[in-house]
Design a protein around this motif. Structure first.
Motif, PDB file in Angstrom:
ATOM      1  N   LYS A 622       0.818  -1.178  -0.213  1.00 29.23           N
ATOM      2  CA  LYS A 622       0.042   0.051   0.041  1.00 29.23           C
ATOM      3  C   LYS A 622       0.998   1.249   0.161  1.00 29.23           C
ATOM      4  CE  LYS A 622      -4.102   1.862   2.435  1.00 29.23           C
ATOM      5  NZ  LYS A 622      -5.036   1.412   3.495  1.00 29.23           N
ATOM      6  N   VAL A 623       1.994   1.261   0.825  1.00 30.09           N
ATOM      7  CA  VAL A 623       2.866   2.457   0.883  1.00 30.09           C
ATOM      8  C   VAL A 623       3.423   2.667  -0.417  1.00 30.09           C
ATOM      9  CG1 VAL A 623       4.987   3.422   2.011  1.00 30.09           C
ATOM     10  CG2 VAL A 623       3.017   2.094   3.303  1.00 30.09           C
ATOM     11  N   VAL A 624       3.953   1.414  -1.057  1.00 29.65           N
ATOM     12  CA  VAL A 624       4.693   1.794  -2.406  1.00 29.65           C
ATOM     13  C   VAL A 624       3.842   2.198  -3.351  1.00 29.65           C
ATOM     14  CG1 VAL A 624       6.398   0.586  -4.057  1.00 29.65           C
ATOM     15  CG2 VAL A 624       6.568   0.139  -1.621  1.00 29.65           C
ATOM     16  N   ARG A 625       2.712   1.895  -3.323  1.00 29.54           N
ATOM     17  CA  ARG A 625       1.482   2.156  -4.327  1.00 29.54           C
ATOM     18  C   ARG A 625       1.412   3.493  -4.313  1.00 29.54           C
ATOM     19  NH1 ARG A 625       0.066   0.253  -8.933  1.00 29.54           N
ATOM     20  NH2 ARG A 625      -0.298  -2.011  -7.879  1.00 29.54           N
ATOM     21  N   HIS A 626       1.336   4.066  -3.068  1.00 30.63           N
ATOM     22  CA  HIS A 626       1.106   5.449  -2.906  1.00 30.63           C
ATOM     23  C   HIS A 626       2.293   6.404  -3.581  1.00 30.63           C
ATOM     24  CE1 HIS A 626      -2.511   6.013  -0.942  1.00 30.63           C
ATOM     25  NE2 HIS A 626      -2.310   5.302   0.253  1.00 30.63           N
ATOM     26  N   PHE A 627       3.546   5.892  -3.135  1.00 36.55           N
ATOM     27  CA  PHE A 627       4.692   6.260  -3.462  1.00 36.55           C
ATOM     28  C   PHE A 627       4.928   6.257  -5.128  1.00 36.55           C
ATOM     29  CE2 PHE A 627       9.048   5.340  -4.714  1.00 36.55           C
ATOM     30  CZ  PHE A 627       9.785   6.857  -4.871  1.00 36.55           C
ATOM     31  N   SER A 628       4.145   5.301  -5.823  1.00 36.62           N
ATOM     32  CA  SER A 628       4.408   5.217  -7.306  1.00 36.62           C
ATOM     33  C   SER A 628       3.750   6.152  -7.897  1.00 36.62           C
ATOM     34  CB  SER A 628       3.996   3.780  -7.598  1.00 36.62           C
ATOM     35  OG  SER A 628       2.743   3.531  -7.515  1.00 36.62           O
ATOM     36  N   TYR A 629       2.627   7.125  -7.376  1.00 30.69           N
ATOM     37  CA  TYR A 629       1.834   7.896  -8.041  1.00 30.69           C
ATOM     38  C   TYR A 629       2.623   9.102  -8.125  1.00 30.69           C
ATOM     39  CZ  TYR A 629      -2.127   4.982  -6.451  1.00 30.69           C
ATOM     40  OH  TYR A 629      -3.110   4.034  -6.389  1.00 30.69           O
ATOM     41  N   GLN A 630       4.064   9.157  -7.428  1.00 27.67           N
ATOM     42  CA  GLN A 630       4.725  10.270  -7.834  1.00 27.67           C
ATOM     43  C   GLN A 630       5.969  10.300  -8.578  1.00 27.67           C
ATOM     44  OE1 GLN A 630       5.109  12.528  -3.819  1.00 27.67           O
ATOM     45  NE2 GLN A 630       3.774  11.187  -2.807  1.00 27.67           N
ATOM     46  N   VAL A 631       6.265   8.766  -8.741  1.00 31.02           N
ATOM     47  CA  VAL A 631       7.240   8.441  -9.929  1.00 31.02           C
ATOM     48  C   VAL A 631       6.852   8.947 -11.288  1.00 31.02           C
ATOM     49  CG1 VAL A 631       8.648   6.784 -10.317  1.00 31.02           C
ATOM     50  CG2 VAL A 631       8.037   6.701  -8.144  1.00 31.02           C
ATOM     51  N   PRO A 632       7.710   9.826 -11.871  1.00 29.23           N
ATOM     52  CA  PRO A 632       7.393  10.045 -13.373  1.00 29.23           C
ATOM     53  C   PRO A 632       7.388   8.686 -14.127  1.00 29.23           C
ATOM     54  CG  PRO A 632       9.462  10.890 -12.596  1.00 29.23           C
ATOM     55  CD  PRO A 632       8.837  10.415 -11.307  1.00 29.23           C
ATOM     56  N   GLY A 633       6.670   8.938 -15.299  1.00 30.53           N
ATOM     57  CA  GLY A 633       6.675   7.531 -16.118  1.00 30.53           C
ATOM     58  C   GLY A 633       8.137   7.434 -16.811  1.00 30.53           C
ATOM     59  N   LEU A 641       6.546  -0.913 -11.196  1.00 33.46           N
ATOM     60  CA  LEU A 641       5.026  -1.621 -10.793  1.00 33.46           C
ATOM     61  C   LEU A 641       4.828  -2.933 -11.189  1.00 33.46           C
ATOM     62  CD1 LEU A 641       3.193   1.548 -12.689  1.00 33.46           C
ATOM     63  CD2 LEU A 641       3.249   0.886 -10.238  1.00 33.46           C
ATOM     64  N   GLU A 642       5.828  -3.557 -12.318  1.00 34.87           N
ATOM     65  CA  GLU A 642       5.787  -4.943 -12.584  1.00 34.87           C
ATOM     66  C   GLU A 642       6.125  -5.747 -11.206  1.00 34.87           C
ATOM     67  OE1 GLU A 642       8.822  -5.220 -15.639  1.00 34.87           O
ATOM     68  OE2 GLU A 642       7.339  -4.512 -17.210  1.00 34.87           O
ATOM     69  N   TYR A 643       7.256  -5.407 -10.559  1.00 31.90           N
ATOM     70  CA  TYR A 643       7.307  -6.016  -9.316  1.00 31.90           C
ATOM     71  C   TYR A 643       6.224  -6.056  -8.091  1.00 31.90           C
ATOM     72  CZ  TYR A 643      12.188  -6.828 -11.059  1.00 31.90           C
ATOM     73  OH  TYR A 643      13.380  -7.310 -11.574  1.00 31.90           O
ATOM     74  N   LEU A 644       5.599  -4.729  -8.342  1.00 33.10           N
ATOM     75  CA  LEU A 644       4.846  -4.596  -7.274  1.00 33.10           C
ATOM     76  C   LEU A 644       3.552  -5.155  -7.569  1.00 33.10           C
ATOM     77  CD1 LEU A 644       4.118  -2.645  -4.885  1.00 33.10           C
ATOM     78  CD2 LEU A 644       3.370  -0.909  -6.144  1.00 33.10           C
ATOM     79  N   ASP A 645       3.011  -5.341  -8.706  1.00 36.81           N
ATOM     80  CA  ASP A 645       1.844  -5.882  -9.005  1.00 36.81           C
ATOM     81  C   ASP A 645       2.014  -7.765  -8.691  1.00 36.81           C
ATOM     82  OD1 ASP A 645       0.915  -3.754  -9.870  1.00 36.81           O
ATOM     83  OD2 ASP A 645       1.036  -4.159 -12.054  1.00 36.81           O
ATOM     84  N   LYS A 646       3.131  -8.154  -8.437  1.00 37.84           N
ATOM     85  CA  LYS A 646       3.134  -9.389  -7.990  1.00 37.84           C
ATOM     86  C   LYS A 646       3.066  -9.786  -6.450  1.00 37.84           C
ATOM     87  CE  LYS A 646       6.748 -10.295 -11.746  1.00 37.84           C
ATOM     88  NZ  LYS A 646       8.096 -10.771 -11.887  1.00 37.84           N
ATOM     89  N   VAL A 647       3.022  -8.688  -5.977  1.00 37.58           N
ATOM     90  CA  VAL A 647       3.141  -8.838  -4.390  1.00 37.58           C
ATOM     91  C   VAL A 647       1.757  -9.286  -3.845  1.00 37.58           C
ATOM     92  CG1 VAL A 647       3.150  -7.607  -2.179  1.00 37.58           C
ATOM     93  CG2 VAL A 647       4.876  -6.861  -3.913  1.00 37.58           C
ATOM     94  N   PRO A 648       0.608  -8.841  -4.437  1.00 38.25           N
ATOM     95  CA  PRO A 648      -0.576  -9.354  -3.852  1.00 38.25           C
ATOM     96  C   PRO A 648      -0.857 -11.080  -4.075  1.00 38.25           C
ATOM     97  CG  PRO A 648      -1.093  -7.404  -4.814  1.00 38.25           C
ATOM     98  CD  PRO A 648       0.591  -7.630  -5.170  1.00 38.25           C
ATOM     99  N   THR A 649      -0.340 -11.497  -5.219  1.00 41.56           N
ATOM    100  CA  THR A 649      -0.461 -12.779  -5.730  1.00 41.56           C
ATOM    101  C   THR A 649       0.276 -13.606  -4.808  1.00 41.56           C
ATOM    102  OG1 THR A 649      -0.737 -12.305  -7.885  1.00 41.56           O
ATOM    103  CG2 THR A 649       0.182 -14.704  -7.374  1.00 41.56           C
ATOM    104  N   TYR A 650       1.600 -13.317  -4.505  1.00 39.11           N
ATOM    105  CA  TYR A 650       2.282 -13.836  -3.489  1.00 39.11           C
ATOM    106  C   TYR A 650       1.862 -13.991  -2.072  1.00 39.11           C
ATOM    107  CZ  TYR A 650       6.038 -14.832  -7.032  1.00 39.11           C
ATOM    108  OH  TYR A 650       6.741 -15.058  -8.121  1.00 39.11           O
ATOM    109  N   VAL A 651       1.178 -12.939  -1.717  1.00 37.60           N
ATOM    110  CA  VAL A 651       0.668 -12.733  -0.274  1.00 37.60           C
ATOM    111  C   VAL A 651      -0.551 -13.682  -0.326  1.00 37.60           C
ATOM    112  CG1 VAL A 651      -0.736 -11.164   1.082  1.00 37.60           C
ATOM    113  CG2 VAL A 651       1.318 -10.241   0.205  1.00 37.60           C
ATOM    114  N   GLN A 652      -1.311 -13.737  -1.309  1.00 38.34           N
ATOM    115  CA  GLN A 652      -2.397 -14.618  -1.347  1.00 38.34           C
ATOM    116  C   GLN A 652      -2.062 -16.258  -1.191  1.00 38.34           C
ATOM    117  OE1 GLN A 652      -4.527 -13.524  -4.863  1.00 38.34           O
ATOM    118  NE2 GLN A 652      -5.224 -11.354  -4.018  1.00 38.34           N
ATOM    119  N   GLN A 653      -0.978 -16.495  -1.892  1.00 35.34           N
ATOM    120  CA  GLN A 653      -0.457 -17.768  -1.979  1.00 35.34           C
ATOM    121  C   GLN A 653       0.025 -18.329  -0.331  1.00 35.34           C
ATOM    122  OE1 GLN A 653       1.017 -17.851  -6.462  1.00 35.34           O
ATOM    123  NE2 GLN A 653       2.284 -18.574  -4.794  1.00 35.34           N
ATOM    124  N   LEU A 654       0.569 -17.202   0.348  1.00 35.70           N
ATOM    125  CA  LEU A 654       1.162 -17.639   1.646  1.00 35.70           C
ATOM    126  C   LEU A 654      -0.070 -17.719   2.382  1.00 35.70           C
ATOM    127  CD1 LEU A 654       3.215 -18.031   3.619  1.00 35.70           C
ATOM    128  CD2 LEU A 654       3.539 -15.381   3.547  1.00 35.70           C
TER     129      LEU A 654
END
Length: 708
Positions: A622-633, A641-654
């Motif tokens: 959640k924190v990194v997602r907030h931070f990513s909004y301020q990172v320029p393209g 974002l590619e790495y970040l999008d993998k986090v929920p999947t691994y969390v759910q598997q655990l």
């Protein structure tokens, strides 16, 4: 439609069961039909879930399209799961079977992803409703502040009252839903300020309207307005989880004679510079020297951590209300901590010279002595603060307040000045005790409560005198008299708060807390998995321990990489670094479990720790997602974002793995192996997220990251 009606756990046990069913053909007709029924139940639960989501979308046009899309995905995934669970006939094997496990896992992932989107959107609606209610109260406050006669005031206050009731209702519901201990305490503190300030706002505004030329009456009213706005900004802060957006945050600074300056008001809401935290950090580093062998980096950390303890101890030793006996004891214990640390450092230097690679008995003895010295200092600090708090609780200031009130009524300025001086000394004493209690509070909620109590006393204490001075100028004014009585009542309620905080902190300090590793909360009672019976703690034997040692070693290497990454950050107080270090420490304790060491003694402890690990990963996400909004393209943002999008999947598997019920020692061992593997996978992706965040932060600026 209320978004709180959504039940995100309605089908969780069924999905866990389906994901973990055996891949081989199942010949039992009864088992196959049970799986079919489970699939149908999941689809039905999803249908009910998305029906609520679509109703919320209809009521909130701003999220309608996105909500409908998420509900459509969830409905399709639920239908796919039901079809996968249907009985199929295999001509070659002449058996009935269910779909393969991989297909079920893919369908479950799609379902969980879409359901998560629905829940996030529903939560967004709740946040918007609360912030909208807060904004309406702000508008009403502005209207109240600008009224010029009683008729306008009565009308404006009536509107303000109805909107305050709505805000109190919504914030109360939200407070109950908050899982973070600190945020829940902050919301409670803000709501309490608003509740108590309402009556003060009424009487101070009426007094100001009746006596518009009176400066002290105006100061009473303006201070109440400022505190109410600050409380609403704290609500905003909690709702945004520490991200202030474009909120213009200016805090009134009070010197006892009026509001004279401004400064940022939210910078210290999440700060936690207490002696309790400093000692905990120091002891954690000392404990880690068993592994690091007091290497050069850790020598610097130890010295810095002890300096922080001594610096914060000065609040105790410099206090005019600390007894000579307590002051001398604290100074001696500080010197002892320095001596024990110097001995530990000397052993570390000696081990470096001798190229030692394993801890010695001499090192272990030094560690024990160092920890003992810090624990005795902590105990002395607790005794000092609690003694002052208990003594203050026995004091009765009713006579002083009555004398102050009588002097104001008789317009005796000399007596007023005398009692005012004594009262300000009492305010300073109470404020000092609150500060010491906050230093020793060992939970975040008590730290927030004691800090809020200190702030309220600093602000509202002098306002009692302002109300008394107004009454002294207008002794026949019923409104001025009523205003003084209200401020006196608020002061007494603040003293009751102090007594309550002292009692709660004292009870926690006297209770032997379980030993904890860095950032851990173990053991935590509760039920796990889908079974109604709590899991029995199991201890693995040496052979089983050895089998998972390789996985544990790989995870240990990941924790070392994570520690190396977090060391690069210049600002160690930001939330990303805090969460990353927390996860690294949890993973390290799980590695210790694979070696038969550390605080995790049973498989139950390991599974509970894995749950906390997954929760912390969600917070970091959640924190990194907030931070990513301020990172320029650019390439860096895309990689993040590619790495970040993998986090929920691994969390759910655990989380799935942890909740999987087990019966028997063999199944428990398999579950331990799977939990370690899933934790390692999640740790690996988190490490990549933190590394990429550092690259982005060097360009955007570390100040863009929320701080604890």
């Amino acid at each position: 439609m209320d978004s709180s009606e959504i039940d995100e756990t309605a089908y969780d046990p069924e999905i866990t069961t389906l994901v973990n069913h055996k891949e081989k053909a199942l010949k039992s007709e009864k088992t196959l039909r049970a799986i079919v029924r489970v699939g149908q139940a999941v689809n039905l639960a999803v249908e009910r879930f998305v029906t609520v989501g679509e109703a919320i979308a209809d009521d909130n046009p701003e999220i309608k399209m996105e909500m409908y899309e998420a509900c459509k995905e969830a409905r399709a995934a639920g239908s796919a799961i039901e079809k996968l669970c249907e009985i199929q006939y295999d001509d070659q094997l002449e058996t009935r079977k269910c779909a393969d496990k991989n297909g079920m896992v893919r369908a479950a992932r799609v379902l969980l992803s879409s359901v998560t989107r629905v829940l996030l959107l529903a939560d967004t609606v709740v946040v918007m409703q609360l912030l909208s209610a807060k904004d309406r109260v702000s508008v009403s406050l502005n209207r109240l502040e600008n009224v010029t006669n009683f008729t306008e005031f009565v009308k404006a206050f009536s509107q303000f009252g109805s909107e305050m009731v709505e805000l109190a209702h919504i914030t109360g519901d939200r407070q109950n839903d908050l899982k973070d201990e600190k945020r829940r305490a902050q919301m409670s503190a803000a709501r309490q300020v608003l509740e108590r300030s309402t009556m003060m706002l009424l009487t101070s505004s009426k007094t100001c309207l009746r006596h518009p030329e009176c400066q002290t009456a105006r100061e009473n009213r303006d201070t109440v307005f400022c505190q109410m706005r600050r409380a609403m900004d704290l609500i905003h802060f909690v709702m945004k989880d520490g991200v202030m957006d474009n909120l213009a945050a200016i805090e009134p600074w009070h010197n006892g004679h009026g509001i004279t300056a401004t400064q940022p008001r939210y910078t210290d809401w999440d700060n936690n510079h207490t002696v309790h935290k400093a000692i905990k950090k120091y002891e954690d580093i000392v404990e880690m020297t068993r592994m690091t062998l007091v290497g050069p980096n850790y020598r610097e950390k130890l010295i810095s951590a002890l300096d922080a303890i001594i610096e914060r101890t000065q609040d105790f030793t410099d206090s005019a209300y600390t007894s000579h006996e307590h002051r001398e004891s604290m100074l001696l214990l500080c010197d002892r901590c320095k001596l024990e640390l110097n001995q530990l450092l000397r052993i570390g230097v000696s081990m470096d010279h001798n190229d030692s690679i394993s801890p010695s008995d001499e090192l272990e003895t030094a560690i024990i002595k160092t920890l003992k010295a810090s624990k005795e200092l902590k105990q002395q600090l607790q005794d000092t603060a609690l003694d002052q708090g208990n003594e203050l609780g026995k004091m009765d200031d009713l006579d002083m307040l009555s004398a102050l009130r009588n002097a104001a009524m008789s317009t005796d300025s000399e007596r007023m000045e005398e009692y005012a001086e004594r009262f300000l000394e009492n305010v300073e004493h109470v404020q000092e005790v609150c500060k010491l209690l906050r230093h020793i509070a060992n939970t975040e909620s008590l730290q927030v409560t004691s800090k809020q109590c200190e702030s309220n006393i600093r602000i509202f204490g002098p306002q009692v005198l302002c109300a008394a001075q107004t009454f002294c100028l207008y002794p026949t004014s019923k409104i001025a008299k009523e205003n003084l009585d209200v401020f006196i009542d608020v002061w007494r309620s603040l003293l009751v708060d102090l007594v309550s905080v002292t009692r709660e902190i004292g009870e926690l300090c006297s209770t032997k807390m379980p030993e904890k590793q860095v950032y851990m909360s173990l053991p935590r009672p509760g039920k796990h998995g889908t079974t109604s019976k709590p899991l029995k703690p199991t201890k693995l034997d040496d052979e089983e321990q050895a089998k998972i040692a390789k996985l544990g070693l790989e995870m240990k290497m990941l924790t070392s990489e994570m520690d190396a990454e977090t060391e690069k950050w210049e600002e160690s107080e930001n939330d990303i670094v805090k969460r990353a270090k927390s996860m690294s420490s949890m993973a390290f304790s799980m590695y210790q479990f694979t070696r038969g060491e550390g605080a995790l003694k049973t498989t139950q402890d390991l599974f509970t720790q894995a749950e906390f690990f997954a929760e912390e990963a969600n917070k970091l996400y959640k924190v990194v997602r907030h931070f990513s909004y301020q990172v320029p393209g650019g390439a860096q943002k895309k990689e993040l974002l590619e790495y970040l999008d993998k986090v929920p999947t691994y969390v759910q598997q655990l989380q799935f793995t942890v909740k999987n019920p087990t019966v028997g020692k063999a199944a428990t061992f398999t579950k331990v192996d799977n939990v370690i593997q899933e934790t390692k996978n999640l740790m690996n992706v988190i490490s990549k997220v933190v590394t990429t965040c550092f690259v982005c932060a060097t360009k955007v600026g570390f100040s863009a990251i929320p701080s604890i």
